[in-house]
Design an enzyme around this catalytic site. Sequence first.
Site, PDB file in Angstrom:
ATOM      1  N   TRP A 136       0.816  -6.702 -66.201  1.00  0.00           N
ATOM      2  CA  TRP A 136       0.852  -6.782 -67.659  1.00  0.00           C
ATOM      3  C   TRP A 136      -0.223  -7.713 -68.206  1.00  0.00           C
ATOM      4  O   TRP A 136      -0.872  -7.406 -69.202  1.00  0.00           O
ATOM      5  CB  TRP A 136       2.244  -7.168 -68.166  1.00  0.00           C
ATOM      6  CG  TRP A 136       3.222  -6.036 -68.008  1.00  0.00           C
ATOM      7  CD1 TRP A 136       4.328  -6.019 -67.217  1.00  0.00           C
ATOM      8  CD2 TRP A 136       3.156  -4.740 -68.626  1.00  0.00           C
ATOM      9  NE1 TRP A 136       4.961  -4.796 -67.310  1.00  0.00           N
ATOM     10  CE2 TRP A 136       4.262  -3.999 -68.164  1.00  0.00           C
ATOM     11  CE3 TRP A 136       2.272  -4.125 -69.519  1.00  0.00           C
ATOM     12  CZ2 TRP A 136       4.509  -2.680 -68.565  1.00  0.00           C
ATOM     13  CZ3 TRP A 136       2.516  -2.818 -69.924  1.00  0.00           C
ATOM     14  CH2 TRP A 136       3.621  -2.114 -69.451  1.00  0.00           C
ATOM     15  N   ASP A 194       3.283 -13.296 -73.551  1.00  0.00           N
ATOM     16  CA  ASP A 194       3.994 -12.014 -73.593  1.00  0.00           C
ATOM     17  C   ASP A 194       5.338 -12.245 -72.903  1.00  0.00           C
ATOM     18  O   ASP A 194       5.419 -12.266 -71.684  1.00  0.00           O
ATOM     19  CB  ASP A 194       3.174 -10.941 -72.860  1.00  0.00           C
ATOM     20  CG  ASP A 194       3.942  -9.617 -72.715  1.00  0.00           C
ATOM     21  OD1 ASP A 194       5.081  -9.517 -73.212  1.00  0.00           O
ATOM     22  OD2 ASP A 194       3.376  -8.682 -72.098  1.00  0.00           O
ATOM     23  N   LYS A 200      14.140  -4.858 -73.509  1.00  0.00           N
ATOM     24  CA  LYS A 200      14.589  -5.492 -72.260  1.00  0.00           C
ATOM     25  C   LYS A 200      15.718  -6.495 -72.511  1.00  0.00           C
ATOM     26  O   LYS A 200      16.816  -6.303 -72.042  1.00  0.00           O
ATOM     27  CB  LYS A 200      13.394  -6.096 -71.551  1.00  0.00           C
ATOM     28  CG  LYS A 200      12.474  -4.951 -71.076  1.00  0.00           C
ATOM     29  CD  LYS A 200      11.082  -5.277 -70.708  1.00  0.00           C
ATOM     30  CE  LYS A 200      10.307  -3.960 -70.604  1.00  0.00           C
ATOM     31  NZ  LYS A 200       8.935  -4.102 -70.149  1.00  0.00           N
TER      32      LYS A 200
HETATM   33  C1  LIG Z   1       7.690  -3.721 -70.591  1.00  0.00           C
HETATM   34  C2  LIG Z   1       6.582  -4.684 -70.800  1.00  0.00           C
HETATM   35  C3  LIG Z   1       5.488  -4.390 -71.647  1.00  0.00           C
HETATM   36  C4  LIG Z   1       5.326  -3.055 -72.324  1.00  0.00           C
HETATM   37  O1  LIG Z   1       6.098  -2.956 -73.475  1.00  0.00           O
HETATM   38  P1  LIG Z   1       5.892  -1.718 -74.474  1.00  0.00           P
HETATM   39  O2  LIG Z   1       6.857  -1.991 -75.564  1.00  0.00           O
HETATM   40  O3  LIG Z   1       6.165  -0.475 -73.710  1.00  0.00           O
HETATM   41  O4  LIG Z   1       4.469  -1.759 -74.961  1.00  0.00           O
HETATM   42  C5  LIG Z   1       4.542  -5.365 -71.832  1.00  0.00           C
HETATM   43  N1  LIG Z   1       4.627  -6.565 -71.233  1.00  0.00           N
HETATM   44  C6  LIG Z   1       5.644  -6.873 -70.406  1.00  0.00           C
HETATM   45  C7  LIG Z   1       5.702  -8.228 -69.770  1.00  0.00           C
HETATM   46  C8  LIG Z   1       6.649  -5.947 -70.164  1.00  0.00           C
HETATM   47  O5  LIG Z   1       7.673  -6.251 -69.345  1.00  0.00           O
END
Ligand SMILES: *Cc1c(COP(=O)(O)O)cnc(C)c1O
Length: 362
Positions: free
Chosen positions: A102, A171, A195
């Site tokens: 990521w 993030d 999540k």
């Molecule tokens: C799942 C995830 C993403 C992607 O998220 P989207 O909403 O599909 O863009 C980005 N960063 C991390 C750390 C993730 O776990």
Amino acid sequence: MKRMFNFAAGPAMLPEVVLKTAAAEMLDWHGSGMSVMEVSHRSPAFIELIEQTQCLLRELMQIPSNYQILFLSGGARSQFAMVPMNLLAENNKADYLITGSWSKLACEEAKKYGEIAISASVEHENFTTVPSQTTWKTTKQARYFYYTPNETIHGVEMSLVPEVGVPVVADMTSCILSREFSVEKFGIIFAAAQKNLGQAGVTLVIIRDDLISKPLPFTPSMFDYRCHRDSHSLYNTAPTYAIYMMNLVLQNLKNTGGIAAVSDANREKATLLYHFIDQSDFYHNKVDPQYRSMMNVTFRLPTVALEKKFIAEAATYDLLNLKGHSSVGGLRASLYNAMPIAGVKALLHFMKIFQEQYGNKQ
Ligand SMILES: *Cc1c(COP(=O)(O)O)cnc(C)c1O
């Protein structure tokens, strides 16, 4: 009706009481005679819902008053572009710490908008650890330092918050609300909701006031933090149902003891699973023990054929979505806030049976 244990990395399980409340309120939300989906995003009732959701976040995460709380659409990946477009306007440099897929993707995206330096990377170690802070390089005049505290695909988590003298952008899609973070150590925290925060469709952005300024000239208005701040997250039609679900998830978190309580439960769940993996010579986890994720436990079996069998047989025990990300293979059990400890115990029970059946009996 039966409920499965869903170990998916996202969209993930939601607390059962949240789903029940949503079901009960489906046809008539708070006496409106409508579903919350049908209510105007500009109605007083919905604006109150947004404000209450912000209050819950402020209270649960202890967000200081000089931070804005925005509800945006476009997923976490829109933030991969939105962050550099907004922060690189005055100075086109930033540093990225690469600890997994990521952060690597975010870095690639940012390169379209400025001069991006890799502070450190552990790709050569297949992302099984975090680079020691003594090896991090920092760029003079960098506008921000970017990292991903929990790398969802590799199952690598760092608890140390970088202190590098520039605003830190994190993030937190797969670790927000899973444990305590001192928000004041960050410039921007963002997290897609599917999540730990609710359902797909809304992305939470917590941003320090002084970091909201004029973006790069070509930035679309929808990618300009100023538009969303000035319109209180109602610049366009907000993802209303996703915000409503987040509100229910936050209320439930508050009612069950907040982040301190859920963080203890998360540690207990992850410890049970790692402990079992470590004492087994059948299951393996290659991540440096000090950086193992509490949210995404990755593990392998002796062969790919056994891993396939594991996934298929687990499903017969109502244990779903244990397949690792296609880019890395193997297995992964995601243990977000809504995964009950009973789910982890059921997984351990199955893992023992599977090992007895297919492991080498030495
Ligand atoms: C799942 C995830 C993403 C992607 O998220 P989207 O909403 O599909 O863009 C980005 N960063 C991390 C750390 C993730 O776990």
